[in-house]
Each structure stands twice: as structure tokens, then as C-alpha cells.
Design a protein around this motif. Sequence first.
Motif, PDB file in Angstrom:
ATOM      1  N   ARG A 180       0.812  -1.210   0.000  1.00 33.91           N
ATOM      2  CA  ARG A 180       0.000   0.000   0.000  1.00 33.91           C
ATOM      3  C   ARG A 180       0.853   1.270   0.000  1.00 33.91           C
ATOM      4  O   ARG A 180       0.550   2.226  -0.708  1.00 33.91           O
ATOM      5  CB  ARG A 180      -0.940   0.003   1.197  1.00 33.91           C
ATOM      6  CG  ARG A 180      -1.852   1.245   1.245  1.00 33.91           C
ATOM      7  CD  ARG A 180      -2.595   1.309   2.558  1.00 33.91           C
ATOM      8  NE  ARG A 180      -3.467   0.155   2.721  1.00 33.91           N
ATOM      9  CZ  ARG A 180      -3.911  -0.274   3.895  1.00 33.91           C
ATOM     10  NH1 ARG A 180      -3.523   0.320   5.006  1.00 33.91           N
ATOM     11  NH2 ARG A 180      -4.723  -1.306   3.974  1.00 33.91           N
ATOM     12  N   HIS A 181       1.937   1.303   0.794  1.00 36.49           N
ATOM     13  CA  HIS A 181       2.695   2.542   0.922  1.00 36.49           C
ATOM     14  C   HIS A 181       3.443   2.919  -0.357  1.00 36.49           C
ATOM     15  O   HIS A 181       3.922   4.033  -0.485  1.00 36.49           O
ATOM     16  CB  HIS A 181       3.681   2.454   2.094  1.00 36.49           C
ATOM     17  CG  HIS A 181       4.823   1.517   1.865  1.00 36.49           C
ATOM     18  ND1 HIS A 181       4.773   0.196   2.238  1.00 36.49           N
ATOM     19  CD2 HIS A 181       6.037   1.704   1.296  1.00 36.49           C
ATOM     20  CE1 HIS A 181       5.916  -0.391   1.925  1.00 36.49           C
ATOM     21  NE2 HIS A 181       6.702   0.503   1.342  1.00 36.49           N
ATOM     22  N   GLU A 240      -9.897   2.473   0.741  1.00 36.48           N
ATOM     23  CA  GLU A 240      -9.015   1.389   1.192  1.00 36.48           C
ATOM     24  C   GLU A 240      -7.556   1.736   0.919  1.00 36.48           C
ATOM     25  O   GLU A 240      -6.689   1.583   1.788  1.00 36.48           O
ATOM     26  CB  GLU A 240      -9.390   0.091   0.468  1.00 36.48           C
ATOM     27  CG  GLU A 240      -8.394  -1.043   0.611  1.00 36.48           C
ATOM     28  CD  GLU A 240      -8.335  -1.640   2.007  1.00 36.48           C
ATOM     29  OE1 GLU A 240      -7.303  -2.237   2.344  1.00 36.48           O
ATOM     30  OE2 GLU A 240      -9.326  -1.487   2.759  1.00 36.48           O
ATOM     31  N   PHE A 241      -7.285   2.223  -0.294  1.00 38.16           N
ATOM     32  CA  PHE A 241      -5.905   2.529  -0.663  1.00 38.16           C
ATOM     33  C   PHE A 241      -5.451   3.884  -0.115  1.00 38.16           C
ATOM     34  O   PHE A 241      -4.290   4.044   0.275  1.00 38.16           O
ATOM     35  CB  PHE A 241      -5.756   2.508  -2.184  1.00 38.16           C
ATOM     36  CG  PHE A 241      -6.037   1.171  -2.801  1.00 38.16           C
ATOM     37  CD1 PHE A 241      -5.421   0.023  -2.328  1.00 38.16           C
ATOM     38  CD2 PHE A 241      -6.931   1.054  -3.853  1.00 38.16           C
ATOM     39  CE1 PHE A 241      -5.680  -1.220  -2.890  1.00 38.16           C
ATOM     40  CE2 PHE A 241      -7.196  -0.179  -4.427  1.00 38.16           C
ATOM     41  CZ  PHE A 241      -6.570  -1.323  -3.947  1.00 38.16           C
ATOM     42  N   PHE A 242      -6.357   4.859  -0.089  1.00 41.63           N
ATOM     43  CA  PHE A 242      -6.054   6.200   0.418  1.00 41.63           C
ATOM     44  C   PHE A 242      -7.053   6.527   1.537  1.00 41.63           C
ATOM     45  O   PHE A 242      -8.150   7.030   1.266  1.00 41.63           O
ATOM     46  CB  PHE A 242      -6.175   7.250  -0.689  1.00 41.63           C
ATOM     47  CG  PHE A 242      -5.054   7.234  -1.688  1.00 41.63           C
ATOM     48  CD1 PHE A 242      -3.878   6.546  -1.438  1.00 41.63           C
ATOM     49  CD2 PHE A 242      -5.178   7.924  -2.890  1.00 41.63           C
ATOM     50  CE1 PHE A 242      -2.839   6.538  -2.357  1.00 41.63           C
ATOM     51  CE2 PHE A 242      -4.149   7.930  -3.811  1.00 41.63           C
ATOM     52  CZ  PHE A 242      -2.977   7.236  -3.549  1.00 41.63           C
ATOM     53  N   PRO A 243      -6.719   6.244   2.782  1.00 40.49           N
ATOM     54  CA  PRO A 243      -7.655   6.475   3.894  1.00 40.49           C
ATOM     55  C   PRO A 243      -8.145   7.919   3.943  1.00 40.49           C
ATOM     56  O   PRO A 243      -7.400   8.866   3.682  1.00 40.49           O
ATOM     57  CB  PRO A 243      -6.808   6.141   5.127  1.00 40.49           C
ATOM     58  CG  PRO A 243      -5.781   5.184   4.629  1.00 40.49           C
ATOM     59  CD  PRO A 243      -5.463   5.628   3.224  1.00 40.49           C
ATOM     60  N   ALA A 244      -9.447   8.065   4.262  1.00 42.77           N
ATOM     61  CA  ALA A 244     -10.104   9.368   4.389  1.00 42.77           C
ATOM     62  C   ALA A 244     -10.175  10.123   3.062  1.00 42.77           C
ATOM     63  O   ALA A 244     -10.370  11.334   3.045  1.00 42.77           O
ATOM     64  CB  ALA A 244      -9.419  10.233   5.447  1.00 42.77           C
ATOM     65  N   CYS A 245     -10.057   9.408   1.947  1.00 50.62           N
ATOM     66  CA  CYS A 245     -10.188  10.036   0.628  1.00 50.62           C
ATOM     67  C   CYS A 245     -11.638   9.916   0.171  1.00 50.62           C
ATOM     68  O   CYS A 245     -12.115   8.825  -0.140  1.00 50.62           O
ATOM     69  CB  CYS A 245      -9.261   9.367  -0.382  1.00 50.62           C
ATOM     70  SG  CYS A 245      -9.394  10.033  -2.051  1.00 50.62           S
TER      71      CYS A 245
END
Length: 278
Positions: free
Chosen positions: A62-63, A124-129
Motif C-alpha cells: 500500500r505505501h 481502502e488505498f487512500f484512507p479518508a479520501c
Amino acid sequence: GRSLLGNTLLLIGAALAAFLLLPLVSVLGALFKHYGYRLSVDGETYRKAGGLLTRHEDSLKRHKIQAIVLKQNFVARLFRRSNMQLRVASAGSGVESGQLPGGARATFLVPALHPPEVNELCEEFFPACDIESVRFSRINRRRFMTLILGIVSFPALAISLSLGLIISWKFAAILPIALGLAWLLANRYWKQSGYAVVGDYGFIRHGIIGTVRTIFPLFKVQRIDISQTPGQRRRGLAHLSIHLASHSLSIPYVRIADAEQLRDLALYYAETTVQPWY
């Protein structure tokens, strides 16, 4: 003269039809490549597998995701589907020297998503997006349309006059047809283009028949270039280029205040975050 003009218009129509059929060919190829597609997650590692004739498998952490690119051509629009590309920075890509990676190795694809699935995976990939709350600012319409019509008018005028004098005056119709088509396409591109910042993320959108939306964390921006022509400077506009470790983005004729604000925000996030960018 009449038959030649008819053949010319028929050739133009065939070229446009072929251009519109290309996405259909792409869809057929994608069915073979992604047949039985499966996406799984294990901690921070995502794995995908699929393929009809040849089984393809790939994984990423993910990172390492630098940006999410959501693509939707006119066929996908009919079925309300989107293809999601996760753009990643390849090891040894030469980012520090200004060389940006590209190709399949820098892309992790999740195909044929419904809108709720797009929203779920983006978070999921970019939280809070929250991609639903984005309100895009548009580029300057007058300057952009003037540029496109100016580029098209000179060759169209030259071709129209040459064929009109040599073969038939009916070829004079090429000029208004070309300008009308250029106006329609440029106006469509203007409506589809935009940029925004919501929370920790930047958004850029463009397209003509389909749309391409790119989402990127501000702290992962490597460099932002702001350039101005003399005409843009007088009107408070600029050309904005955003460089990520995966690829570069650009958008023309943005307000200089918006370009400088996005640059300053990206610099602030890059200096204050403790998250790894790669």
C-alpha cells in the motif's frame, strides 16, 4: 469534383468510426487478460490474479502507491464501470535524476468497477479520501478555446484554399467543418478538465469522450512546476505540472493563485508528514 469531395468526407467518417471502435477492441483484449480477476489483501500487501489463456499475477504494498488513476471510456460510461490504475514508483526508477518510471511495471490494475466499488477501494488505498465530495475548478475557457481554434484554423484554411482553387470550390467547406469540430471537442475537453484539493489529496480530471481522474496524496508530490507565457502572466493564469515518483501530471490555464496554493500545500505536507513516500 463531387465524387472526390464525397470520397474525402467518407474517408474522414471512416477515420472517426475507427477511432470510436478502438475502445471496443480494448474491451475485448481486457476480457482475455483479466478473465477470472481476483484481488486479495494480506496486511499491507495486495495481490491480483487473472487471465484466460495466460495466468497473470502481481502484488504491491500500500505505501508504494503514488496515485490512483480512474479511467472511463465511452463504452465503460454506458455500463457505469471504471478501470482503476494504482500507479507505483519502481525501484531504481531514477526519480532523483528527474527520470520518471512508466509502463506496465509501474501500474497495478483493478478493472471494471461499479461506482460503490470505486469509492470503497479509494478509501481502502487512500484512507479518508472522499471522492464524492470533490468539486472541480475548471481551466480558463476563453484562453483554452482561443488556442485550440487558432491551432486548427491555419492548416484548415490552407487545405481549404488549396483544394478549393485546384479542384473544386466545394472544398471551402473544410474550414467551417474543421473549426466546428475543433470547437465541439475543445469545449468537451474544457468541461471534463478540472483540478481540486480535498483534505490531504489532490485531484486532476481530463478527457473528451471518456474521463481520466487522478488522485494523489499531497505529501507524495516530488516537484511542482509553474510556468507562464507573457499572455498568461497578464491574465493571471499559469501552466501547472505536478511530478510524482510514478508519473507526471499537467493542466493548462489554471489561476496562478490556485497553482501557488497547491504548490505551497504540497510543500507543507511533504515537510510535515512522517509517512513513507516510497
